[in-house]
Scaffold this motif. Structure first.
Motif, short mmCIF file in Angstrom:
data_model
loop_
_atom_site.label_atom_id
_atom_site.label_comp_id
_atom_site.label_asym_id
_atom_site.label_seq_id
_atom_site.Cartn_x
_atom_site.Cartn_y
_atom_site.Cartn_z
N MET A 289 11.02 -0.10 -1.03
CA MET A 289 11.73 1.17 -0.83
C MET A 289 11.00 2.36 -1.43
O MET A 289 11.36 3.50 -1.20
N MET A 290 9.95 2.12 -2.19
CA MET A 290 9.21 3.20 -2.84
C MET A 290 8.20 3.88 -1.92
O MET A 290 7.58 4.86 -2.30
N ALA A 291 8.04 3.39 -0.70
CA ALA A 291 7.12 4.02 0.24
C ALA A 291 7.53 5.47 0.47
O ALA A 291 8.72 5.79 0.49
N GLY A 292 6.57 6.34 0.64
CA GLY A 292 6.86 7.76 0.84
C GLY A 292 7.50 8.06 2.18
O GLY A 292 8.34 8.95 2.28
N ASP A 293 7.12 7.37 3.21
CA ASP A 293 7.68 7.59 4.54
C ASP A 293 9.04 6.91 4.64
O ASP A 293 9.16 5.72 4.33
N ALA B 146 0.83 -1.20 0.00
CA ALA B 146 0.00 0.00 0.00
C ALA B 146 0.87 1.26 0.00
O ALA B 146 0.56 2.24 -0.67
N ALA B 147 1.98 1.22 0.73
CA ALA B 147 2.85 2.39 0.83
C ALA B 147 3.55 2.72 -0.47
O ALA B 147 3.92 3.86 -0.71
N ALA C 85 9.77 2.97 4.21
CA ALA C 85 10.54 2.57 3.03
C ALA C 85 11.72 1.69 3.44
O ALA C 85 11.97 0.64 2.83
N TRP C 86 12.43 2.09 4.47
CA TRP C 86 13.59 1.31 4.93
C TRP C 86 13.14 -0.06 5.45
O TRP C 86 13.71 -1.09 5.07
#
Length: 185
Positions: free
Chosen positions: A117-121, A68-69, A125-126
């Protein structure tokens, strides 16, 4: 020769730039693939006497929160995956079973890791990138258990699997607790 007497380039500049990018991508992929060659993976028999009942490869499935992220960033991920996949596939021609196993583990890990790693936060992401990274380490250690014959190396591989499984549980627990609590995704 052109009108000034200078030699014409044999390859147009835009094609030359693309060729340089392909060489760089291939070099990166080869470096990544060869980094773990000392470990080991893809043979069907185990040379040791220990029972490796948990020898099935990890699923490399990202938690739903990670998916989702990173939603909406598929085109960037596909570009990165495509370059890496093309470069790595060309390397398996003369590879040993161990090298093929390690390469397979890396190729399975790379897509989910890039997606995570594409999550905005930055925290998410990490965390989301590290989960498949640790799954890849497990798969590579399993290569070592299957193909290796050094008892000390096999012991290190077993220890690595246990440590990576513990890390995955910690990362997933953090994600469950923090991403949902803060509404981050």
């Amino acid at each position: 020769m052109n009108p000034d007497g200078a030699a014409e380039p044999a390859v147009p500049i835009d094609q030359l730039e693309e060729m340089i990018m392909n060489v760089r991508t291939l070099t990166l992929a080869m470096t990544l693939a060869l980094t773990g060659i000392g470990a080991a993976l893809a043979a069907d028999n185990d040379h040791g006497s220990n029972d490796h009942g948990s020898m099935q490869a990890p699923s490399f499935e990202l938690p739903a929160t990670c998916k989702a992220a990173s939603a909406g960033k598929e085109s960037s991920m596909k570009d990165m995956q495509g370059h890496m996949s093309m470069a790595m596939q060309g390397m398996s021609g003369q590879a040993t079973d161990t090298q093929k196993g390690l390469q397979h583990a890396m190729m399975q890990m790379n897509g989910p890791m890039m997606e995570g790693m594409m999550a905005g936060d930055p925290d998410i992401a990490w965390i989301c990138a590290m989960i498949p990274h640790h799954m890849g380490a497990i798969a590579m250690a399993q290569v070592g258990l299957r193909n290796g014959d050094n008892p000390e190396a096999k012991k290190i591989a077993e220890k690595s699997i246990q440590e990576q499984e513990k890390s995955i549980k910690e990362l997933t627990a953090w994600l469950d607790k923090n991403a949902r609590k803060e509404g981050k995704q």
